[in-house]
Scaffold this motif. Structure first.
Motif, short mmCIF file in Angstrom:
data_model
loop_
_atom_site.label_atom_id
_atom_site.label_comp_id
_atom_site.label_asym_id
_atom_site.label_seq_id
_atom_site.Cartn_x
_atom_site.Cartn_y
_atom_site.Cartn_z
N PRO A 71 0.70 4.37 -3.17
CA PRO A 71 1.52 3.36 -2.51
C PRO A 71 2.98 3.81 -2.37
N PRO B 63 2.23 3.14 5.17
CA PRO B 63 1.80 1.75 5.35
C PRO B 63 2.15 1.25 6.74
N LEU C 125 -4.65 -7.87 8.33
CA LEU C 125 -4.67 -7.44 6.94
C LEU C 125 -5.95 -6.69 6.60
N ILE D 161 -0.10 -3.96 5.59
CA ILE D 161 0.43 -4.57 4.37
C ILE D 161 1.07 -5.92 4.65
N THR E 92 6.03 -5.91 -2.38
CA THR E 92 4.91 -6.77 -2.76
C THR E 92 3.60 -6.00 -2.79
N ASN E 93 3.47 -4.99 -1.96
CA ASN E 93 2.21 -4.25 -1.84
C ASN E 93 2.21 -2.91 -2.57
N ASP F 127 -2.85 -0.55 -2.39
CA ASP F 127 -2.78 0.30 -1.22
C ASP F 127 -3.88 -0.13 -0.25
N ARG F 128 -3.52 -0.84 0.82
CA ARG F 128 -4.49 -1.39 1.76
C ARG F 128 -4.78 -0.43 2.90
#
Length: 139
Positions: A2, A85, A102, A107, A129-130, A134-135
């Motif tokens: 991240p 991101p 999302l 993120i 916040t993210n 790790d999206r």
């Protein structure tokens, strides 16, 4: 891994509307202190991303030819993938649409019209916040 909120310095911003690009550039560069590469299309973003090496990609959702989600898919599909991101910017904010963005791995979503005085802080807050989740690998 991240991205840390304070390590985001370079933003690739993809937006087809020249007026919105201009306002965002002022907001991100002059107010936020970011280095920004502005692209008017997904194709331009694909052609420019490797040379720029962004810490974050900011994508308009509704664009002609290649929209934001298609641009995200194309950035991920290129050799080396996408190691930054992504945040979408859009006026399309129905809960199902936001959830879709999302689920694509963004993120966050910043509503349009955005406040130029708070845009940079919104981005920093989303990154902060993210940090633990790790999206980007979600499909």
């Amino acid at each position: 891994m991240p991205v840390q909120a304070d390590s985001v310095q370079r933003i690739l911003y993809v937006e087809d509307d020249p007026d919105i690009r201009s306002v965002a550039e002022l907001a991100l560069v002059d107010v936020g202190g970011f280095e920004v590469l502005l692209c008017e299309s997904g194709r331009e973003a694909l052609d420019s991303i490797d040379d720029f090496g962004p810490d974050l990609v900011l994508l308009d959702v509704m664009m002609p030819v290649m929209d934001g989600p298609e641009t995200l898919q194309a950035l991920r599909a290129r050799q080396g993938g996408l190691d930054a991101p992504v945040v979408f910017m859009t006026a399309r904010l129905q809960p199902s649409e936001v959830e879709e963005y999302l689920e694509m791995g963004a993120i966050g979503v910043i509503p349009k019209p955005f406040d130029p005085m708070t845009l940079a802080e919104q981005i920093r807050q989303l990154v902060s916040t993210n940090q633990g989740a790790d999206r980007r690998d979600l499909r």
